[in-house]
Design a protein around this motif. Sequence first.
Motif, short mmCIF file in Angstrom:
data_model
loop_
_atom_site.label_atom_id
_atom_site.label_comp_id
_atom_site.label_asym_id
_atom_site.label_seq_id
_atom_site.Cartn_x
_atom_site.Cartn_y
_atom_site.Cartn_z
N UNK A 182 -26.48 -43.19 77.04
CA UNK A 182 -25.13 -43.57 76.63
C UNK A 182 -24.95 -43.12 75.18
N UNK A 239 -23.22 -44.25 72.85
CA UNK A 239 -23.03 -45.33 71.89
C UNK A 239 -24.29 -46.12 71.58
N UNK A 240 -25.37 -45.87 72.28
CA UNK A 240 -26.61 -46.62 72.09
C UNK A 240 -27.67 -45.70 71.48
N UNK A 241 -27.87 -45.80 70.18
CA UNK A 241 -28.88 -45.02 69.47
C UNK A 241 -28.71 -43.53 69.77
N UNK A 250 -22.66 -41.10 69.12
CA UNK A 250 -21.33 -41.62 68.81
C UNK A 250 -21.25 -42.14 67.36
N UNK A 251 -22.25 -42.92 66.94
CA UNK A 251 -22.20 -43.43 65.56
C UNK A 251 -22.27 -42.28 64.56
N UNK A 263 -18.88 -43.33 78.33
CA UNK A 263 -20.16 -44.01 78.47
C UNK A 263 -21.07 -43.38 79.51
N UNK A 264 -22.35 -43.66 79.39
CA UNK A 264 -23.35 -43.16 80.34
C UNK A 264 -24.37 -44.24 80.64
N UNK A 269 -27.49 -45.78 80.00
CA UNK A 269 -28.48 -45.73 78.92
C UNK A 269 -29.88 -46.00 79.50
N UNK A 313 -31.81 -54.99 72.30
CA UNK A 313 -32.20 -53.58 72.29
C UNK A 313 -32.47 -53.18 70.85
N UNK A 324 -34.12 -50.14 68.26
CA UNK A 324 -34.64 -48.80 68.03
C UNK A 324 -35.87 -48.94 67.14
N UNK A 363 -22.55 -48.52 84.88
CA UNK A 363 -22.06 -48.68 83.50
C UNK A 363 -21.72 -50.15 83.30
N UNK A 380 -18.15 -47.22 68.46
CA UNK A 380 -19.60 -47.30 68.72
C UNK A 380 -20.18 -48.53 68.03
N UNK A 419 -22.21 -50.63 69.13
CA UNK A 419 -23.60 -50.89 69.51
C UNK A 419 -24.51 -49.71 69.12
N UNK A 420 -24.14 -49.02 68.06
CA UNK A 420 -24.91 -47.84 67.62
C UNK A 420 -26.17 -48.17 66.85
N UNK A 441 -29.20 -51.69 66.35
CA UNK A 441 -29.81 -52.75 67.17
C UNK A 441 -28.79 -53.83 67.54
N UNK A 442 -28.93 -54.33 68.77
CA UNK A 442 -27.96 -55.31 69.25
C UNK A 442 -28.57 -56.23 70.30
N UNK A 475 -17.34 -48.99 64.44
CA UNK A 475 -18.67 -48.46 64.72
C UNK A 475 -19.71 -49.08 63.79
#
Lengths: 250, 250
Positions: free
Chosen positions: A82, A84-86, A89-90, A112-113, A115, A134, A136, B114, B126, B128-129, B131-132, B243
């Motif tokens: 995705x 937007x997750x690490x 997008x950011x 979105x995808x 993740x 979640x 990183x 999704x 974004x 959630x770019x 840690x979340x 974001x």
Amino acid sequence: MSGWLAIAGLGPGSDALVTPEVTAALAEATDIVGYIPYVARVAPRPGLTLHASDNRVELDRAAHALALAAAGRRVVVVSSGDPGVFAMASAVFEAVEAGPEAWRDLDIRVLPGITAMLAAAARAGAPLGHDFCAINLSDNLKPWALVEKRLRLSVEADFAMAFYNPRSQARPEGFARALTLLQSLCADARPVIFARAVTTPEETIRVVPLPEARPEMADMRTMVIVGSSLTRIIPRAAAPIVYTPRSAPE
Amino acid sequence: MSGWLAIAGLGPGSDALVTPEVTAALAEATDIVGYIPYVARVAPRPGLTLHASDNRVELDRAAHALALAAAGRRVVVVSSGDPGVFAMASAVFEAVEAGPEAWRDLDIRVLPGITAMLAAAARAGAPLGHDFCAINLSDNLKPWALVEKRLRLSVEADFAMAFYNPRSQARPEGFARALTLLQSLCADARPVIFARAVTTPEETIRVVPLPEARPEMADMRTMVIVGSSLTRIIPRAAAPIVYTPRSAPE
């Protein structure tokens, strides 16, 4: 001539996990921008320019994509999983904020995808079926002390934990420290899932109790999920099922 | 006659977000099992039996699906979003663990989708770019004190926070308490995203600073995302972009 920019998630690897929305954007694009292995997943065709770049140049890549869209091109920035997750997008929005005012008026969409943690969880069962976090684990972009603080608080919150980028090539020692910390904080044998190259032909899923988890079980293509204290294993002839029940006791 | 069970995620609403893997499973199925509005998303066809059930009967529904698969049927249990995130996958595995030994030998697959937080995040930018965490705010299945504990620890960890089921019909007061707690813990005006009916024709996305967030901004179809202390807003003529930067400072 009206350009646009889509930041699209290709999912973890299998084409069967690419959404129709992303497939449609790729079909309309004039330019694909991304990290080499992700751009390689897009089939070349006449009228489509592929711009593949190396790792660790996310902001340059983002600015390039924005400039192309501002020039009227139809641009898809491709991310694994995705966006937007690490992922990209950011980075694109950081470039928008730092860039020319006109970039803010561009037509920018995030598509979105699937993740990696969702695909890895699905392969193992349902370890993320209750509250989770979640993180990183790469400390390229944040101090290691912050990673450790988040691990401590996540254990205290009894979240299941999904770790992205557990073992970067540049700093492989971080994951060893994270595992040692978790083994000292958690006095139990909760399951740890090492999901490598999920949904690709090289996929491997390994489940071990936390005390037996070792740093070398993860590499750069591995997603790690550590259960909460309530995560369970259902033994069976096939690979065991790992899941976290929906309820937490009073 | 060899039955199987697939637990499939239909995504947040739009058919453009249903993966080809899920579409293929639906095409091969003899039976679709799920909550009424999700089963309604599957087109009827000859040879396909639709088993729609009401909310709050997840374990009965799971056992029914397992019994059908054990009888040789090709069964898809449909969930909204991703089946592994606050949805049917954990319920099915709870039923497997409590059920007849033979159920463990069934061919059971989880097909990711999704999940709502990814679609909501994509619509807003974004958030959630970095840690979340993801928390189910419904206290049907856990004590409210645990929800509050997790909120406190998540703020201390400076996670962005994605809230599922913020306002259940049965207990709408929980979200009001959660907002009051967050407003007292966070001394800033971090953005809160109320994403309602994401990717459907009724979609609305509203972004407000935390001090101005009100319980009635969420209903049962709303996903709420609260930024971390670092989450940013890019103002522009169109809807603002929200974001979270990839980096956290030393």
